[in-house]
Design an enzyme around this catalytic site. Structure first.
Site, PDB file in Angstrom:
ATOM      1  N   TYR A 248       0.866  -1.181   0.000  1.00 57.25           N
ATOM      2  CA  TYR A 248       0.000   0.000   0.000  1.00 57.25           C
ATOM      3  C   TYR A 248       0.910   1.240   0.000  1.00 57.25           C
ATOM      4  O   TYR A 248       0.864   2.080   0.892  1.00 57.25           O
ATOM      5  CB  TYR A 248      -0.982  -0.015   1.175  1.00 57.25           C
ATOM      6  CG  TYR A 248      -2.265   0.691   0.826  1.00 57.25           C
ATOM      7  CD1 TYR A 248      -3.175   0.112  -0.060  1.00 57.25           C
ATOM      8  CD2 TYR A 248      -2.558   1.945   1.328  1.00 57.25           C
ATOM      9  CE1 TYR A 248      -4.341   0.765  -0.428  1.00 57.25           C
ATOM     10  CE2 TYR A 248      -3.726   2.613   0.968  1.00 57.25           C
ATOM     11  CZ  TYR A 248      -4.608   2.014   0.093  1.00 57.25           C
ATOM     12  OH  TYR A 248      -5.766   2.671  -0.261  1.00 57.25           O
TER      13      TYR A 248
ATOM     14  N   HIS B 201       7.477   5.245   1.326  1.00 53.35           N
ATOM     15  CA  HIS B 201       8.138   4.048   0.784  1.00 53.35           C
ATOM     16  C   HIS B 201       8.964   4.417  -0.451  1.00 53.35           C
ATOM     17  O   HIS B 201      10.091   3.951  -0.629  1.00 53.35           O
ATOM     18  CB  HIS B 201       7.090   3.024   0.325  1.00 53.35           C
ATOM     19  CG  HIS B 201       6.177   2.516   1.397  1.00 53.35           C
ATOM     20  ND1 HIS B 201       4.834   2.807   1.427  1.00 53.35           N
ATOM     21  CD2 HIS B 201       6.417   1.715   2.458  1.00 53.35           C
ATOM     22  CE1 HIS B 201       4.276   2.199   2.460  1.00 53.35           C
ATOM     23  NE2 HIS B 201       5.210   1.544   3.116  1.00 53.35           N
TER      24      HIS B 201
HETATM   25  P1  AMP Z   1       5.661  -0.364   6.116  1.00 56.85           P
HETATM   26  O1  AMP Z   1       5.134  -0.733   4.771  1.00 56.85           O
HETATM   27  O2  AMP Z   1       4.759   0.531   6.903  1.00 56.85           O
HETATM   28  O3  AMP Z   1       6.187  -1.539   6.896  1.00 56.85           O
HETATM   29  O4  AMP Z   1       6.948   0.532   5.837  1.00 56.85           O
HETATM   30  C1  AMP Z   1       8.017   0.061   5.055  1.00 56.85           C
HETATM   31  C2  AMP Z   1       9.189   0.997   5.234  1.00 56.85           C
HETATM   32  O5  AMP Z   1       8.825   2.311   4.838  1.00 56.85           O
HETATM   33  C3  AMP Z   1       9.647   1.079   6.698  1.00 56.85           C
HETATM   34  O6  AMP Z   1      11.057   1.121   6.745  1.00 56.85           O
HETATM   35  C4  AMP Z   1       9.036   2.375   7.149  1.00 56.85           C
HETATM   36  O7  AMP Z   1       9.735   2.994   8.218  1.00 56.85           O
HETATM   37  C5  AMP Z   1       9.144   3.206   5.891  1.00 56.85           C
HETATM   38  N1  AMP Z   1       8.183   4.310   5.922  1.00 56.85           N
HETATM   39  C6  AMP Z   1       6.864   4.247   6.215  1.00 56.85           C
HETATM   40  N2  AMP Z   1       6.315   5.478   6.215  1.00 56.85           N
HETATM   41  C7  AMP Z   1       7.318   6.346   5.932  1.00 56.85           C
HETATM   42  C8  AMP Z   1       7.396   7.756   5.795  1.00 56.85           C
HETATM   43  N3  AMP Z   1       6.337   8.546   5.946  1.00 56.85           N
HETATM   44  N4  AMP Z   1       8.595   8.304   5.491  1.00 56.85           N
HETATM   45  C9  AMP Z   1       9.693   7.525   5.338  1.00 56.85           C
HETATM   46  N5  AMP Z   1       9.691   6.182   5.443  1.00 56.85           N
HETATM   47  C10 AMP Z   1       8.513   5.602   5.746  1.00 56.85           C
END
Ligand code: AMP
Length: 299
Positions: free
Chosen positions: A31, A36
């Protein structure tokens, strides 16, 4: 772009890379949003081969959390990753990762894993460390990319890489924010328009906390830390649509409570806004500079 669903195929694909080629890895739960994609963009610049994963990891969700309703849109995610030049996407099923009989977890201990997020989500970091180590073992990246948005996750993984002597260079990149300050998150989709407006309270609380922290920074005082916590908590409590989970000031590496106001420090907030549980943070680095994230249009 290759889309791979089995570990066997992923291992074969990885072993077909020349040893001289630097491999970058961006793990996600899909998503995808600009947060990301900022990781993907940076990883694309810094590596010859770029691998991403999409896996909603069941072991990092508590029994009453949003595993079943976690937003998913695989076709859109794959299209975005292709546009951003990803070479291979690993999209395993839960049983591929956790086959029947799976028993071996990576279980970090101490304040880093059991306090702050770990207090509200008791087995969360066990699930995170386990999936990340498994993905590292399958993908064998030279560099892996994580967001500062999930500060405690980044600290747990950094510690795991050090403790287990993993030969991986971690890159922790700044939080990407909406223009009004809200940290981008897949869970923001749960918010209705009123809740979406209220959700900026996390960013506002961190801004207020940062101002207070700056005034106490040179004083190196305990009073400074408690004043910051109080300011952040009061800001969230003043927003009727938000329910505060925690407001904390911690050491960014160990997650031990900061005794006096000094750098480095991490201001952390978690709150529920409507159905969404949101987290955010500002990082005061050891050099005295704040990393408060980057508005999406300023990237
Ligand atoms: P997730 O899909 O939520 O597990 O996130 C995957 C990666 O994207 C993880 O390393 C998160 O810390 C990073 N991430 C999620 N949201 C953000 C954001 N707003 N800014 C930077 N990195 C993010």
């Amino acid at each position: 772009m290759r889309v791979i669903t089995t570990i066997q195929e992923m291992v074969a694909e990885r072993s077909s890379c020349a040893s001289s080629q630097k491999v970058g890895f961006v793990p996600t739960m899909g998503y995808l949003h600009e947060g990301h994609l900022s990781l993907v963009r940076e990883a694309r610049k810094e590596n010859e081969i770029l691998i991403a994963s999409i896996f909603v990891n069941p072991t990092q969700f508590g029994p009453h959390e949003d595993l079943a309703s976690y937003p998913r849109d695989l076709p859109r995610d794959l299209q975005l990753l292709e546009t951003f030049g990803v070479d291979t996407v690993f999209v395993p099923t839960p049983t591929e990762i956790y086959p029947p009989g799976f028993v071996t977890y990576v279980d970090p201990i101490g304040p880093l894993a059991t306090e702050v997020e770990g207090a509200t989500r008791p087995k969360h970091f066990r699930g995170v460390a386990t999936i990340v180590l498994k993905l590292f073992q399958i993908i064998l990246p030279h560099q892996a990319y994580f967001g500062q948005k999930d500060a405690q996750q980044a600290a747990v993984i950094s510690r795991m890489v050090a403790d287990l002597n993993l030969p991986i260079n971690l890159r922790i990149l700044s939080t990407i924010r909406e223009a009004d300050g809200l940290a981008m998150s897949s869970r923001n989709v749960y918010l209705n328009p009123e809740e979406r407006a209220a959700a900026t309270v996390l960013f506002r609380a961190l801004q207020a906390g940062r101002m207070v922290f700056d005034t106490y920074l040179k004083a190196h005082s305990l009073e400074g830390v408690s004043a910051v916590v109080k300011t952040m908590a009061e800001t969230v409590l003043a927003e009727p649509r938000a329910r505060l989970d925690y407001a904390e000031v911690r050491d960014p590496d160990s997650f031990i409570q900061l005794e006096v106001s000094h750098a480095p420090a991490l201001l952390l907030i978690a709150a529920k806004v409507g159905p969404a549980r949101l987290i955010d943070n500002f990082l005061l680095r050891a050099d005295g500079c704040w990393d408060i994230g980057i508005p999406v249009n300023d990237q």
